[in-house]
Motif scaffolding. Structure first.
Motif, PDB file in Angstrom:
ATOM      1  N   LYS A 129      58.858  21.729 -33.481  1.00  0.00           N
ATOM      2  CA  LYS A 129      57.540  21.170 -33.179  1.00  0.00           C
ATOM      3  C   LYS A 129      57.336  19.807 -33.829  1.00  0.00           C
ATOM      4  CE  LYS A 129      55.498  25.812 -33.068  1.00  0.00           C
ATOM      5  NZ  LYS A 129      54.535  26.737 -33.749  1.00  0.00           N
ATOM      6  N   ARG A 130      57.759  19.668 -35.084  1.00  0.00           N
ATOM      7  CA  ARG A 130      57.578  18.396 -35.779  1.00  0.00           C
ATOM      8  C   ARG A 130      58.659  18.224 -36.837  1.00  0.00           C
ATOM      9  NH1 ARG A 130      51.852  16.552 -38.399  1.00  0.00           N
ATOM     10  NH2 ARG A 130      51.286  16.856 -36.200  1.00  0.00           N
ATOM     11  N   LEU A 131      59.118  16.992 -36.969  1.00  0.00           N
ATOM     12  CA  LEU A 131      60.051  16.607 -38.026  1.00  0.00           C
ATOM     13  C   LEU A 131      59.324  15.676 -38.994  1.00  0.00           C
ATOM     14  CD1 LEU A 131      63.702  15.587 -38.055  1.00  0.00           C
ATOM     15  CD2 LEU A 131      62.065  13.822 -38.689  1.00  0.00           C
ATOM     16  N   VAL A 132      59.481  15.921 -40.277  1.00  0.00           N
ATOM     17  CA  VAL A 132      59.003  14.998 -41.292  1.00  0.00           C
ATOM     18  C   VAL A 132      60.221  14.312 -41.900  1.00  0.00           C
ATOM     19  CG1 VAL A 132      57.867  14.744 -43.535  1.00  0.00           C
ATOM     20  CG2 VAL A 132      56.909  16.282 -41.815  1.00  0.00           C
ATOM     21  N   PHE A 133      60.256  13.006 -41.790  1.00  0.00           N
ATOM     22  CA  PHE A 133      61.368  12.220 -42.330  1.00  0.00           C
ATOM     23  C   PHE A 133      60.969  11.662 -43.685  1.00  0.00           C
ATOM     24  CE2 PHE A 133      63.509   8.022 -42.804  1.00  0.00           C
ATOM     25  CZ  PHE A 133      64.813   8.485 -42.898  1.00  0.00           C
ATOM     26  N   VAL A 134      61.803  11.936 -44.679  1.00  0.00           N
ATOM     27  CA  VAL A 134      61.536  11.457 -46.037  1.00  0.00           C
ATOM     28  C   VAL A 134      62.112  10.064 -46.210  1.00  0.00           C
ATOM     29  CG1 VAL A 134      62.006  11.823 -48.479  1.00  0.00           C
ATOM     30  CG2 VAL A 134      61.413  13.765 -47.017  1.00  0.00           C
ATOM     31  N   SER A 135      61.232   9.097 -46.363  1.00  0.00           N
ATOM     32  CA  SER A 135      61.629   7.721 -46.616  1.00  0.00           C
ATOM     33  C   SER A 135      61.254   7.352 -48.051  1.00  0.00           C
ATOM     34  CB  SER A 135      60.976   6.780 -45.604  1.00  0.00           C
ATOM     35  OG  SER A 135      61.485   5.465 -45.717  1.00  0.00           O
ATOM     36  N   SER A 192      56.462  12.737 -38.442  1.00  0.00           N
ATOM     37  CA  SER A 192      55.720  12.005 -39.460  1.00  0.00           C
ATOM     38  C   SER A 192      56.748  11.437 -40.427  1.00  0.00           C
ATOM     39  CB  SER A 192      54.747  12.912 -40.228  1.00  0.00           C
ATOM     40  OG  SER A 192      53.749  13.417 -39.391  1.00  0.00           O
ATOM     41  N   ILE A 193      56.430  10.280 -41.005  1.00  0.00           N
ATOM     42  CA  ILE A 193      57.316   9.639 -41.980  1.00  0.00           C
ATOM     43  C   ILE A 193      56.552   9.505 -43.295  1.00  0.00           C
ATOM     44  CG2 ILE A 193      58.542   7.504 -42.579  1.00  0.00           C
ATOM     45  CD1 ILE A 193      58.918   7.095 -39.500  1.00  0.00           C
ATOM     46  N   VAL A 194      57.142   9.991 -44.363  1.00  0.00           N
ATOM     47  CA  VAL A 194      56.507   9.893 -45.675  1.00  0.00           C
ATOM     48  C   VAL A 194      57.344   8.976 -46.565  1.00  0.00           C
ATOM     49  CG1 VAL A 194      55.210  12.051 -45.654  1.00  0.00           C
ATOM     50  CG2 VAL A 194      57.612  12.099 -46.315  1.00  0.00           C
ATOM     51  N   ARG A 195      56.698   7.966 -47.134  1.00  0.00           N
ATOM     52  CA  ARG A 195      57.376   7.037 -48.038  1.00  0.00           C
ATOM     53  C   ARG A 195      57.037   7.413 -49.477  1.00  0.00           C
ATOM     54  NH1 ARG A 195      55.774   1.525 -44.691  1.00  0.00           N
ATOM     55  NH2 ARG A 195      57.408   1.715 -43.096  1.00  0.00           N
ATOM     56  N   TYR A 196      58.024   8.014 -50.149  1.00  0.00           N
ATOM     57  CA  TYR A 196      57.825   8.430 -51.529  1.00  0.00           C
ATOM     58  C   TYR A 196      57.854   7.230 -52.460  1.00  0.00           C
ATOM     59  CZ  TYR A 196      59.078  13.275 -50.183  1.00  0.00           C
ATOM     60  OH  TYR A 196      59.146  14.522 -49.618  1.00  0.00           O
ATOM     61  N   ALA A 256      49.355  18.530 -40.353  1.00  0.00           N
ATOM     62  CA  ALA A 256      48.132  17.751 -40.143  1.00  0.00           C
ATOM     63  C   ALA A 256      48.177  17.063 -38.784  1.00  0.00           C
ATOM     64  CB  ALA A 256      47.965  16.723 -41.254  1.00  0.00           C
ATOM     65  N   ASP A 257      47.212  17.355 -37.928  1.00  0.00           N
ATOM     66  CA  ASP A 257      47.206  16.806 -36.576  1.00  0.00           C
ATOM     67  C   ASP A 257      47.236  15.278 -36.585  1.00  0.00           C
ATOM     68  OD1 ASP A 257      47.140  19.324 -35.463  1.00  0.00           O
ATOM     69  OD2 ASP A 257      44.959  19.369 -35.255  1.00  0.00           O
ATOM     70  N   GLN A 258      46.442  14.672 -37.455  1.00  0.00           N
ATOM     71  CA  GLN A 258      46.332  13.215 -37.466  1.00  0.00           C
ATOM     72  C   GLN A 258      47.575  12.519 -38.018  1.00  0.00           C
ATOM     73  OE1 GLN A 258      42.444  13.137 -39.630  1.00  0.00           O
ATOM     74  NE2 GLN A 258      41.800  11.807 -37.948  1.00  0.00           N
ATOM     75  N   LEU A 314      45.803  13.206 -44.315  1.00  0.00           N
ATOM     76  CA  LEU A 314      46.279  14.480 -44.875  1.00  0.00           C
ATOM     77  C   LEU A 314      45.213  15.196 -45.699  1.00  0.00           C
ATOM     78  CD1 LEU A 314      49.850  13.519 -46.199  1.00  0.00           C
ATOM     79  CD2 LEU A 314      49.233  14.461 -43.963  1.00  0.00           C
ATOM     80  N   GLY A 315      44.175  14.457 -46.085  1.00  0.00           N
ATOM     81  CA  GLY A 315      43.226  15.037 -47.025  1.00  0.00           C
ATOM     82  C   GLY A 315      43.887  15.311 -48.356  1.00  0.00           C
ATOM     83  N   TRP A 316      44.826  14.465 -48.720  1.00  0.00           N
ATOM     84  CA  TRP A 316      45.663  14.672 -49.909  1.00  0.00           C
ATOM     85  C   TRP A 316      45.362  13.634 -50.975  1.00  0.00           C
ATOM     86  CZ3 TRP A 316      49.113  11.231 -52.155  1.00  0.00           C
ATOM     87  CH2 TRP A 316      49.966  11.747 -53.130  1.00  0.00           C
ATOM     88  N   CYS A 317      45.386  14.070 -52.209  1.00  0.00           N
ATOM     89  CA  CYS A 317      45.376  13.138 -53.330  1.00  0.00           C
ATOM     90  C   CYS A 317      46.146  13.808 -54.462  1.00  0.00           C
ATOM     91  CB  CYS A 317      43.958  12.775 -53.774  1.00  0.00           C
ATOM     92  SG  CYS A 317      42.979  14.158 -54.344  1.00  0.00           S
ATOM     93  N   PRO A 318      46.814  13.026 -55.303  1.00  0.00           N
ATOM     94  CA  PRO A 318      47.614  13.619 -56.378  1.00  0.00           C
ATOM     95  C   PRO A 318      46.742  14.360 -57.379  1.00  0.00           C
ATOM     96  CG  PRO A 318      47.469  11.237 -56.629  1.00  0.00           C
ATOM     97  CD  PRO A 318      46.877  11.550 -55.300  1.00  0.00           C
ATOM     98  N   ALA A 319      47.270  15.459 -57.902  1.00  0.00           N
ATOM     99  CA  ALA A 319      46.504  16.297 -58.826  1.00  0.00           C
ATOM    100  C   ALA A 319      46.980  16.184 -60.269  1.00  0.00           C
ATOM    101  CB  ALA A 319      46.582  17.759 -58.373  1.00  0.00           C
TER     102      ALA A 319
END
Length: 351
Positions: A129-135, A192-196, A256-258, A314-319
């Motif tokens: 359904k979805r791939l998340v690529f870690v960049s 989705s692409i996430v840049r760490y 996350a849909d968005q 994502l509605g995400w923030c570091p904890a």
């Protein structure tokens, strides 16, 4: 730890099969633990050769995985078999050491380019359904002249700005981002692409000959009575984000849909100099000393993330704050007798 991140938005992962390439590494193993805590069925594909230390036990990969496959992302038959059983894929496998990629560009190409293409080929032909690529934030290099500065003058990187990689590793990640977009855009599989930004946190252990992963390098040095090396005087800036927060953002990007079709910075938005990181660690070790060393090739001046998109989509923030994260790391070192790898103490004796 993983349970604190299993929020209601991840309920749709319950019962879902998630292939995590590179799931045996530091970040991958934390992703796997969080997936398992949410009721997903994590499948790990990893070579388990990235570290000279027995990290399979250290990272507790077998404890949280439904299946662990010892293999390479370039093995087409293996990857095709695994993606055919997966609802989602997180592609985190990579030759992820800047110094090693600089000295061995052929290996970097094989793992990060060839490997990514093999995964994409399999995903396109699968029901995923979805791939998340870690960049990586390394794709920004030192930024561009019109990068938005922070109050302290450090660059703040936004997802829309031009990419200016200054290392072989960063260049492979730029290619991977473009290839994901080209192959999956308009296909039946979302991405989705996430840049760490700069990942840290126990049980992170550095690799011989590497200059990445400042918190363990500096902490292990202080812990064993060695001076803490400040490459380039420690004036480079990093956005330090705890591995548990990194993993949480990555898992959220699966559902996350968005976030579909989006590139997302995963950082804190707080610039911290390497010297300041060393000072926070030194506070735990009275008498800790610093030594200034030359700047390594390919080491960027750095900056911090513009985190608005991750917050909005994502509605995400570091904890976990940097002070808290370093406290945790030092506590882990002090309570884990086997945390210091043999090669580290051997190198110290030789020096």
């Amino acid at each position: 730890m993983a349970d604190m991140y299993c929020d209601p938005r991840l309920r749709e992962l319950s019962g879902a099969s998630v292939l995590v390439t590179g799931g045996g590494g530091l970040v991958g193993s934390r992703i796997v633990a969080q997936l398992a805590a949410c009721g997903a069925t994590p499948i790990v594909l990893d070579r388990f050769d990235a570290y000279p230390h027995p990290v399979r036990d250290l990272f507790q990969v077998d404890r949280h995985s439904a299946q662990v496959v010892l293999g390479d992302v370039r093995e087409r038959a293996t990857v095709k078999w695994l993606t055919g059983r997966a609802d989602y894929v997180i592609h985190a496998a990579a030759y992820a050491d800047v110094a090693a990629c600089t000295s061995r560009p052929d290996t970097a190409f094989a793992a990060n380019v060839h490997g990514t293409q093999t995964v994409l080929d399999a995903v396109v032909a699968s029901p995923v359904k979805r791939l998340v690529f870690v960049s990586s934030a390394s794709v920004y290099g030192d930024g561009v002249e019109d990068s938005t500065p922070t109050e302290g003058g450090a660059a703040r990187f936004t997802e829309e700005q031009p990419l200016t990689p200054i290392s072989v590793y960063a260049n492979t990640k730029v290619w991977g981002e473009h290839q994901v977009r080209l192959m999956l855009g308009g296909s039946g599989t979302e991405y989705s692409i996430v840049r760490y930004f700069s990942v840290y946190g126990d049980p992170q252990i550095p690799k011989p000959g590497s200059h990445s992963w400042m918190v363990p390098w500096l902490a292990l040095s202080a812990h064993t009575g060695r001076p803490m090396r400040l490459n380039g005087g420690g004036h480079q800036v990093r956005d330090m984000v705890h591995v548990e927060d990194i993993a949480h953002a990555t898992v959220l990007a699966l559902v996350a849909d968005q976030a579909a079709g989006q590139i997302l910075n995963v950082g804190t938005g707080i610039p911290t100099s390497i010297r300041r990181i060393a000072e926070l660690i030194a506070a735990h070790y009275p008498g800790a000393a610093f030594v200034e060393t030359p700047m390594p090739v390919g080491d960027p001046r750095g900056g911090c993330a513009d985190t608005r998109r991750a917050t909005d989509l994502l509605g995400w923030c570091p904890a976990i704050t940097l002070t808290e994260g370093i406290d945790r790391y030092v506590r882990w070192l002090n309570t884990t007798p086997d945390a210091v790898p043999d090669w580290f103490t051997t190198a110290a004796s030789a020096a």
